[in-house]
Design an enzyme around this catalytic site. Sequence first.
Site, PDB file in Angstrom:
ATOM      1  N   ILE A 193      68.780  40.087  43.948  1.00  0.00           N
ATOM      2  CA  ILE A 193      69.118  38.930  43.427  1.00  0.00           C
ATOM      3  C   ILE A 193      70.831  38.762  43.572  1.00  0.00           C
ATOM      4  O   ILE A 193      71.524  39.806  43.657  1.00  0.00           O
ATOM      5  CB  ILE A 193      68.756  39.025  41.695  1.00  0.00           C
ATOM      6  CG1 ILE A 193      69.565  40.062  41.109  1.00  0.00           C
ATOM      7  CG2 ILE A 193      67.284  39.058  41.684  1.00  0.00           C
ATOM      8  CD1 ILE A 193      69.455  39.868  39.510  1.00  0.00           C
ATOM      9  N   GLY A 229      72.466  52.739  69.945  1.00  0.00           N
ATOM     10  CA  GLY A 229      72.172  53.885  69.215  1.00  0.00           C
ATOM     11  C   GLY A 229      71.405  54.884  70.262  1.00  0.00           C
ATOM     12  O   GLY A 229      72.215  55.804  70.723  1.00  0.00           O
ATOM     13  N   ARG A 230      70.400  55.229  69.934  1.00  0.00           N
ATOM     14  CA  ARG A 230      69.448  56.148  70.943  1.00  0.00           C
ATOM     15  C   ARG A 230      69.841  56.269  72.282  1.00  0.00           C
ATOM     16  O   ARG A 230      69.972  57.390  72.763  1.00  0.00           O
ATOM     17  CB  ARG A 230      67.854  55.769  70.880  1.00  0.00           C
ATOM     18  CG  ARG A 230      67.375  56.242  69.248  1.00  0.00           C
ATOM     19  CD  ARG A 230      66.018  55.686  68.847  1.00  0.00           C
ATOM     20  NE  ARG A 230      66.179  54.341  68.846  1.00  0.00           N
ATOM     21  CZ  ARG A 230      65.255  53.616  68.370  1.00  0.00           C
ATOM     22  NH1 ARG A 230      63.930  54.290  67.967  1.00  0.00           N
ATOM     23  NH2 ARG A 230      65.168  52.312  68.034  1.00  0.00           N
ATOM     24  N   ASP A 275      75.896  49.150  57.900  1.00  0.00           N
ATOM     25  CA  ASP A 275      74.553  48.513  58.126  1.00  0.00           C
ATOM     26  C   ASP A 275      73.639  48.627  57.077  1.00  0.00           C
ATOM     27  O   ASP A 275      72.626  49.495  57.183  1.00  0.00           O
ATOM     28  CB  ASP A 275      73.931  48.820  59.476  1.00  0.00           C
ATOM     29  CG  ASP A 275      72.823  47.940  60.125  1.00  0.00           C
ATOM     30  OD1 ASP A 275      72.837  46.853  59.319  1.00  0.00           O
ATOM     31  OD2 ASP A 275      72.103  48.284  60.794  1.00  0.00           O
ATOM     32  N   LEU A 276      73.904  48.151  55.854  1.00  0.00           N
ATOM     33  CA  LEU A 276      73.022  48.421  54.714  1.00  0.00           C
ATOM     34  C   LEU A 276      71.958  47.326  54.321  1.00  0.00           C
ATOM     35  O   LEU A 276      71.208  47.500  53.611  1.00  0.00           O
ATOM     36  CB  LEU A 276      73.965  48.592  53.617  1.00  0.00           C
ATOM     37  CG  LEU A 276      75.004  49.782  53.473  1.00  0.00           C
ATOM     38  CD1 LEU A 276      75.833  50.050  52.171  1.00  0.00           C
ATOM     39  CD2 LEU A 276      74.184  51.173  53.699  1.00  0.00           C
ATOM     40  N   LYS A 277      72.186  46.281  55.088  1.00  0.00           N
ATOM     41  CA  LYS A 277      71.141  45.105  55.064  1.00  0.00           C
ATOM     42  C   LYS A 277      70.783  44.960  53.662  1.00  0.00           C
ATOM     43  O   LYS A 277      69.586  45.155  53.196  1.00  0.00           O
ATOM     44  CB  LYS A 277      69.847  45.579  55.789  1.00  0.00           C
ATOM     45  CG  LYS A 277      70.294  45.441  57.221  1.00  0.00           C
ATOM     46  CD  LYS A 277      68.884  45.966  58.131  1.00  0.00           C
ATOM     47  CE  LYS A 277      69.100  46.202  59.554  1.00  0.00           C
ATOM     48  NZ  LYS A 277      69.544  47.665  59.800  1.00  0.00           N
ATOM     49  N   LEU A 278      71.837  44.699  52.852  1.00  0.00           N
ATOM     50  CA  LEU A 278      71.598  44.408  51.440  1.00  0.00           C
ATOM     51  C   LEU A 278      70.683  43.104  51.188  1.00  0.00           C
ATOM     52  O   LEU A 278      70.668  42.306  51.842  1.00  0.00           O
ATOM     53  CB  LEU A 278      72.970  44.135  50.888  1.00  0.00           C
ATOM     54  CG  LEU A 278      73.958  45.120  50.779  1.00  0.00           C
ATOM     55  CD1 LEU A 278      75.238  44.865  49.916  1.00  0.00           C
ATOM     56  CD2 LEU A 278      73.370  46.302  50.083  1.00  0.00           C
ATOM     57  N   ASP A 320      72.690  57.125  63.827  1.00  0.00           N
ATOM     58  CA  ASP A 320      71.398  57.292  63.304  1.00  0.00           C
ATOM     59  C   ASP A 320      71.192  58.889  63.338  1.00  0.00           C
ATOM     60  O   ASP A 320      70.395  58.955  64.035  1.00  0.00           O
ATOM     61  CB  ASP A 320      70.586  56.514  63.862  1.00  0.00           C
ATOM     62  CG  ASP A 320      70.829  54.693  63.509  1.00  0.00           C
ATOM     63  OD1 ASP A 320      71.402  54.548  62.534  1.00  0.00           O
ATOM     64  OD2 ASP A 320      70.327  53.966  64.281  1.00  0.00           O
TER      65      ASP A 320
END
Length: 235
Positions: free
Chosen positions: A72, A211-212, A66-69, A17
């Site tokens: 529709i 991450g952090r 990690d696009l969290k689609l 990130d």
Amino acid sequence: MTQKINDLRDRMIVALDVPTVWDAYRIVSTLGDGASFYKIGYRLAFAGGLDLARQLVTEGKKVFLDLKLHDIGNTVTEGVESLTKLGVTFLTVHAYPQTMRGAVEGRGEAALKLLAVTALTSYDDGDLKDAGYGLAVRDLVRLRAQQARSAGVDGIVCSAAETELVRDVIGPDMVIVTPGIRPAGSAVGDQKRTLTPAEAIRAGADHLVVGRPIIRAADPRAAAAAVMDEIAGAA
Ligand SMILES: O=c1ccn([C@@H]2O[C@H](COP(=O)(O)O)[C@@H](O)[C@H]2O)c(=O)[nH]1
């Protein structure tokens, strides 16, 4: 699922990130062989991260996109179809039934594994209520895990605190990936449902997203090694 992960290092997924591909490469080269699996989220994806994903794959790293689609069904199907060509290992979609079914259709026979995000780890029961849900976190996670299994996705994203309840619902073959990991003493930030690396592994998580606590550490290589030590000690 755990027994199918051949390289213990693959159980730690480092979230890249950071704002630029250059920053991401700096972390990847700093961690060296101390990390094998990287997560690319919106921030980097919108700044050259998809090309980086391709590049990391050619260099032998595993990549979690990690696009969290969520859209529709037809749009999700077409988006996932495009993403199957990148060679990444994991892709997230939100765990809405239409979305998951669309994603499964788009994945087809590709090797890409689809992960369904149940309830974001920055949410507690109050946040879900604010968002209009009538269910507590654990109940929503359980429902979405059931729906994910029915839709045919490959795994679940949840807090490590829900690993046992999710495993009961999905059985042994689907993968469980848990963000919200915080080594003892590290800043929690906006995460609300956290466990330490050792607790998450003992609870049965397959992969931990960190991450952090690594990328913002004064010494990221040492921070990653400490997470790996905890994983190794608890596995
Ligand atoms: O429920 C979720 C789903 C995804 N994430 C992502 O994981 C990392 C966690 O980063 P930390 O810095 O270790 O908190 C981040 O990229 C999130 O977008 C999540 O935290 N929770």
